[in-house]
Design an enzyme around this catalytic site. Structure first.
Site, mmCIF file in Angstrom:
data_model
loop_
_atom_site.group_PDB
_atom_site.id
_atom_site.type_symbol
_atom_site.label_atom_id
_atom_site.label_comp_id
_atom_site.label_asym_id
_atom_site.label_seq_id
_atom_site.Cartn_x
_atom_site.Cartn_y
_atom_site.Cartn_z
ATOM 1 N N THR A 28 27.675 47.629 50.117
ATOM 2 C CA THR A 28 26.606 48.623 50.273
ATOM 3 C C THR A 28 25.570 48.130 51.286
ATOM 4 O O THR A 28 25.295 46.923 51.342
ATOM 5 C CB THR A 28 25.904 48.832 48.910
ATOM 6 O OG1 THR A 28 26.874 49.307 47.984
ATOM 7 C CG2 THR A 28 24.767 49.841 48.999
ATOM 8 N N ASP A 81 31.101 42.822 52.401
ATOM 9 C CA ASP A 81 29.758 43.288 52.048
ATOM 10 C C ASP A 81 28.718 42.534 52.873
ATOM 11 O O ASP A 81 29.000 41.465 53.432
ATOM 12 C CB ASP A 81 29.510 43.074 50.548
ATOM 13 C CG ASP A 81 28.340 43.908 50.027
ATOM 14 O OD1 ASP A 81 27.716 44.655 50.820
ATOM 15 O OD2 ASP A 81 28.051 43.815 48.821
ATOM 16 N N GLY A 95 21.239 42.458 47.067
ATOM 17 C CA GLY A 95 20.594 43.397 46.158
ATOM 18 C C GLY A 95 19.375 44.075 46.737
ATOM 19 O O GLY A 95 18.680 44.814 46.038
ATOM 20 N N GLU A 103 28.193 44.965 43.063
ATOM 21 C CA GLU A 103 28.647 44.046 44.120
ATOM 22 C C GLU A 103 29.181 42.758 43.498
ATOM 23 O O GLU A 103 30.206 42.216 43.950
ATOM 24 C CB GLU A 103 27.487 43.736 45.069
ATOM 25 C CG GLU A 103 27.060 44.949 45.887
ATOM 26 C CD GLU A 103 25.782 44.775 46.688
ATOM 27 O OE1 GLU A 103 25.555 45.584 47.598
ATOM 28 O OE2 GLU A 103 25.013 43.845 46.418
ATOM 29 N N LYS A 121 20.075 36.698 59.145
ATOM 30 C CA LYS A 121 20.266 36.511 57.697
ATOM 31 C C LYS A 121 20.637 35.069 57.320
ATOM 32 O O LYS A 121 20.602 34.714 56.148
ATOM 33 C CB LYS A 121 21.356 37.463 57.180
ATOM 34 C CG LYS A 121 21.109 38.948 57.463
ATOM 35 C CD LYS A 121 19.998 39.512 56.626
ATOM 36 C CE LYS A 121 19.749 40.998 56.843
ATOM 37 N NZ LYS A 121 20.688 41.891 56.219
HETATM 38 C C1 5RP Z 1 22.744 45.948 48.801
HETATM 39 C C2 5RP Z 1 22.964 44.640 49.443
HETATM 40 C C3 5RP Z 1 23.102 44.640 50.930
HETATM 41 O O1 5RP Z 1 24.306 44.044 51.273
HETATM 42 C C4 5RP Z 1 21.959 43.858 51.530
HETATM 43 O O2 5RP Z 1 20.739 44.414 51.080
HETATM 44 C C5 5RP Z 1 22.019 43.875 53.050
HETATM 45 O O3 5RP Z 1 21.732 45.148 53.509
HETATM 46 P P1 5RP Z 1 21.772 45.528 55.047
HETATM 47 O O4 5RP Z 1 23.197 45.485 55.472
HETATM 48 O O5 5RP Z 1 21.187 46.924 55.075
HETATM 49 O O6 5RP Z 1 20.925 44.550 55.801
HETATM 50 O O7 5RP Z 1 23.041 43.611 48.841
HETATM 51 O O8 5RP Z 1 22.508 45.812 47.426
#
Ligand code: 5RP
Length: 220
Positions: A28, A81, A95, A103, A121
């Protein structure tokens, strides 16, 4: 290159981990939204997907990718993910989008967890990003008090309900040195559904989008 372009670069590179004829675990978030779009271009190659959120399920279905109930899937070669933070051991904070529990369940079932993210990240120490904890609503204040005793600063994520009907506390002010220990301690508080540390079962591969292209990182 902006962060979204880097997310897209990582998402495209993850296609190489998708196995022919298999069900793919799909996470997600904004990085995964790019991945879902790329997955749509090779949908004839896969059997379908399992999804960690209602929003990803809707996107997959819009592309006519079959979405299976995880209970009907026993073999899941790969889960793809994003993450909010990763350290060099590929232990993660996840999260930010509130989908952490589903997840973590798909992570548990999958053989390989491929994490995709933009280069920002990757961090030396987890915790600058507030650590999400999903709680049963009636336990929220109790769990918050227990977290304060542990030295964290829990903040209630207002106007947000998870796909499981629960609430989120985001823990600020942590410098997480012993990720697996903290993951277990938090999960041990009565009323916690799960927390966003993915340390006991970290990612196997991290694909970072960078201005120079996708960079693959393995655990230190
Ligand atoms: C969702 C998550 C997402 O993987 C995390 O927040 C990263 O999000 P993004 O790809 O928008 O930077 O853990 O619950």
């Amino acid at each position: 290159m902006n962060p979204d372009e880097m997310k897209k670069t990582a998402a495209k590179a993850a296609l190489e981990y998708v196995e022919s004829g298999a069900v793919v675990g799909v996470g997600t978030g904004s990085t995964i939204n790019h991945f879902i779009n790329f997955l749509g271009t090779i949908k004839g190659k896969i059997e379908g997907a399992v999804s960690s959120s209602e929003s990803s399920t809707a996107r997959l279905k819009a592309l006519n990718i079959p979405v299976y109930d995880l209970n009907t899937v026993s073999d899941l070669p790969v889960y793809i993910d994003g993450a909010d933070e990763s350290n060099h051991y590929l232990q993660l904070i996840k999260g930010g989008g509130g989908a952490l529990t589903r997840e973590k369940i798909i992570t548990a079932v999958s053989k390989k967890f491929v994490c995709i993210a933009d280069q920002s990240k990757l961090v030396d120490i987890l915790g600058k990003f507030p650590l999400p904890v999903e709680v049963i609503p009636m336990a929220r204040s109790y769990v918050a008090r227990e977290i304060v005793k542990m030295g964290g600063e829990p903040v209630y994520r207002e106007n947000f309900i998870t796909d499981n009907g629960n609430q989120i506390l985001d823990i600020h002010g942590l410098e997480i040195m012993e990720s697996a220990k903290l993951e277990a301690q938090l999960n041990n508080i009565t009323g916690v559904v799960t927390n966003g540390l993915f340390a006991m079962k970290p990612a196997n591969v991290l694909i970072l989008g960078t201005p120079e292209g996708a960079k693959t990182i393995y655990p230190k």
